[in-house]
Design a protein around this motif. Sequence first.
Motif, mmCIF file in Angstrom:
data_model
loop_
_atom_site.group_PDB
_atom_site.id
_atom_site.type_symbol
_atom_site.label_atom_id
_atom_site.label_comp_id
_atom_site.label_asym_id
_atom_site.label_seq_id
_atom_site.Cartn_x
_atom_site.Cartn_y
_atom_site.Cartn_z
ATOM 1 N N HIS A 229 46.419 -38.536 19.891
ATOM 2 C CA HIS A 229 47.680 -38.825 20.560
ATOM 3 C C HIS A 229 48.778 -38.191 19.710
ATOM 4 O O HIS A 229 49.059 -38.660 18.605
ATOM 5 N N LEU B 147 49.744 -47.656 22.768
ATOM 6 C CA LEU B 147 48.554 -46.975 23.266
ATOM 7 C C LEU B 147 47.738 -47.981 24.058
ATOM 8 O O LEU B 147 47.774 -49.177 23.784
ATOM 9 N N THR C 235 40.089 -42.573 17.187
ATOM 10 C CA THR C 235 41.468 -42.432 17.640
ATOM 11 C C THR C 235 42.360 -42.011 16.475
ATOM 12 O O THR C 235 42.383 -42.660 15.439
ATOM 13 N N VAL D 96 46.396 -40.764 15.611
ATOM 14 C CA VAL D 96 47.781 -40.644 16.056
ATOM 15 C C VAL D 96 48.460 -39.609 15.159
ATOM 16 O O VAL D 96 48.399 -39.702 13.933
#
Length: 193
Positions: free
Chosen positions: A103, A178, A78, A80
């Motif tokens: 993201h 999230l 993940t 960001v």
Amino acid sequence: VDSLRLDASLLACGLLTTGQKASMLGSKYRAILLRRHEADFLGKRCVYDNVWLPAFFGSYCRHIDLLHRAIDLGTCRTVVDVGANVGQFAWPLLRLFPQVEVHSFEPNPAAFALLERNAQGHPRWHVYPRGVSDRAEELTLYYVPGKSAQGSVYERFAQEGLPGEPRPVRVPVAPLTLADPTVDLLKIDVEGH
């Protein structure tokens, strides 16, 4: 001279093949010389508002290469991306490390419209039309039309080194939330912060 330095940065990228580098150089110069607002970027058509942005595509790949040398991006799940602009960091990251879920947060409505188009069709790329802050509120963002990458809540940073007057726009900001709060890499590109 700056363009040649950026070309050298691209050529130094160890994550790209010789063919990818050649394709990016050709696409870069074709797009700039023809003053286009779209160019091929690692096999995907990327849209943008600043005709000079393709000059920097290779440097984003090189930055990802350097990050990978420092931390194994192959283990990241993940990421960001705060201050995503049109996705010039997220797209090569996803192309080179397809296991990553990105993201991207971009409060500038002009840049977000382009970011949203660039992210279309990529199931692991999620885009949000807001900035990230410690509380939910609206702020004034300044940017020079056609040069949205340099937007800032500080007017002087939005215009620094650019011709034209900054345009103010009210934008939402909110705390980062999230579904999965585990973040392996946080990239922040926010002028003035």
